[in-house]
Scaffold this motif. Structure first.
Motif, PDB file in Angstrom:
ATOM      1  N   UNK B  47      -4.830   4.186  12.461  1.00  0.00           N
ATOM      2  CA  UNK B  47      -4.706   2.843  11.893  1.00  0.00           C
ATOM      3  C   UNK B  47      -3.761   2.846  10.698  1.00  0.00           C
ATOM      4  N   UNK B  48      -3.245   1.690  10.394  1.00  0.00           N
ATOM      5  CA  UNK B  48      -2.436   1.515   9.182  1.00  0.00           C
ATOM      6  C   UNK B  48      -2.811   0.190   8.520  1.00  0.00           C
ATOM      7  N   UNK B  49      -2.576   0.107   7.223  1.00  0.00           N
ATOM      8  CA  UNK B  49      -2.946  -1.083   6.453  1.00  0.00           C
ATOM      9  C   UNK B  49      -1.729  -1.607   5.697  1.00  0.00           C
ATOM     10  N   UNK B  50      -1.896  -2.795   5.136  1.00  0.00           N
ATOM     11  CA  UNK B  50      -0.824  -3.372   4.320  1.00  0.00           C
ATOM     12  C   UNK B  50      -1.408  -3.988   3.045  1.00  0.00           C
ATOM     13  N   UNK B  51      -0.691  -3.787   1.974  1.00  0.00           N
ATOM     14  CA  UNK B  51      -1.048  -4.406   0.698  1.00  0.00           C
ATOM     15  C   UNK B  51       0.228  -4.526  -0.122  1.00  0.00           C
ATOM     16  N   UNK B  78       0.009   1.330   1.945  1.00  0.00           N
ATOM     17  CA  UNK B  78      -0.976   1.581   3.007  1.00  0.00           C
ATOM     18  C   UNK B  78      -2.110   2.362   2.361  1.00  0.00           C
ATOM     19  N   UNK B  79      -3.197   1.653   2.122  1.00  0.00           N
ATOM     20  CA  UNK B  79      -4.335   2.277   1.440  1.00  0.00           C
ATOM     21  C   UNK B  79      -5.443   2.540   2.448  1.00  0.00           C
TER      22      UNK B  79
END
Lengths: 210, 171
Positions: B47-51, B78-79
């Motif tokens: 998985x990857x995230x965005x902030x 990416x946290x």
């Protein structure tokens, strides 16, 4: 009670710490499960794949979906998309799996044709700006590929063909059985009539001799 | 003779019963001690995230034909993910009421520039080729930067113009 400098510094420190905790405990972290969505859809049919969104943050996260706009291929009909949810809210720390379906039109499309596009999930935010400038928003995207496969025949057609074949075979068997059964009967009748004739002729000859 | 036979039969039955009882009672007398193992498993998905930070860019007051250097920083983080993510960008046309100017007047660059130098923003989502490295257990938060610049075209009607820039991480 008099506030001295130490009191003020400690109050400031506590306020800063609480502000930091509040900001950091109320964050949104939008994510997706990795991997491309490669659809293999038979011409005239459809194919479905899951698209999982993640809210790694500490508050609910609202989103909207933007379906892919596929590239156009000359002399073909571009496939169309549908998704189980066009928008929604994911609870904090939760996941939401959406079902993405692609429909492959039969008109003009040939096996091996390939289209690509981007599926988007945008976080709905209330970001504003005072004065001129750019408002930033965030989301996750998924590269989507669609490949046309040769059409799969309808099972009903196969069933009908099988039934027809069975009927023909049974019909043929019945015809031949009837034929085989009737022939001996006919022959035996001829034989019986012949016997009767011979018997009669014998009787007649006997009566003549008498 | 018969008595001997009966005796041996009785002895046989006796020892047979004793044997069966011993076999059955063994687990009761010596219950299996120690710990039982329960196997646990988990499938960790990729998985990857965005902030992104900040959530707006202010270019201030600009005269027509003037340019803002491509050095306005936006950080994409990416946290908590575990795979590398590509940064994709798109924007909307600059608008002030009914007055507009092209989205492509905004440009972006992976490196800070001392002039207006970068790739023009478009209204369709584009892969910037800027990548956020995969976070790890030791380094669970990774990020990359995108710098923005702006040039106001000559003849632009005076006004307060706004644009929306969308950051999307893909993995």
């Amino acid at each position: 009670m008099n506030f001295n400098r130490i009191h003020l510094i400690s109050l400031f420190f506590i306020f800063s710490l609480l502000s930091f905790l509040f900001i950091n405990l109320n964050y949104a972290q939008f994510g997706e499960v990795a991997g491309q969505l490669n659809f293999n859809a038979s011409i005239g049919g459809s194919a479905s794949l899951p698209f999982t969104l993640i809210n790694g943050g500490s508050k609910p996260l609202s989103f909207k979906i933007i379906l892919p706009t596929l590239n156009t291929i000359p002399n073909s009909t571009t496939p169309t998309f549908s998704i189980s949810q066009m928008n929604g809210t994911i609870p904090s720390g939760g996941q939401l799996t959406l079902n993405v379906t692609v429909y492959m039109p039969s008109n003009k499309n040939k096996p091996g044709m390939h289209w690509s596009g981007i599926l988007q999930a945008i976080e709905l935010s209330n970001n504003t700006i005072s004065g001129s400038g750019a408002i930033l928003q965030q989301g996750v995207a998924k590269i989507v590929g669609v490949t046309a496969l040769k059409p799969v025949g309808l099972p009903i057609i196969y069933i009908v063909l099988i039934i027809l074949a069975i009927i023909i075979i049974l019909g043929l068997l019945y015809y031949f059985i009837i034929k085989k059964v009737k022939k001996p009967k006919f022959q035996s009748k001829i034989k019986q009539s012949k016997r009767k004739r011979t018997l009669n002729s014998n009787k007649k000859s006997r009566s003549k001799t008498k | 003779m018969l008595q001997k036979k009966n005796l041996s039969l009785l002895l046989g039955i006796f020892f047979g019963v004793i044997g069966v009882m011993s076999y059955l009672s063994f687990p009761l007398i010596y219950p299996s001690s120690g710990s039982s193992n329960v196997n646990a498993n988990v499938v960790v998905s990729s998985a990857c995230f965005i902030g992104i930070s900040p959530n707006s860019i202010t270019f201030g007051n600009m005269a027509p034909t003037s340019a803002y250097d491509t050095n306005v920083l936006v950080t994409d983080t990416d946290n908590g993910g575990n795979v590398a993510a590509n940064i994709l960008l798109e924007g909307t046309t600059w608008a002030s009421g009914s007055n507009t100017f092209a989205v492509g007047q905004t440009n972006y660059n992976g490196l800070s520039q001392s002039s207006y130098l970068g790739v023009s923003l478009t209204t369709s989502l584009v892969d910037t080729a800027i990548q956020i490295p995969a976070p790890t257990v030791l380094s669970p938060s990774t990020s990359n930067t995108v710098y923005f610049g702006l040039e106001v075209p000559g003849g632009t009607t005076p006004g307060t113009y706004t644009q929306t820039i969308t950051f999307e991480n893909s993995c």
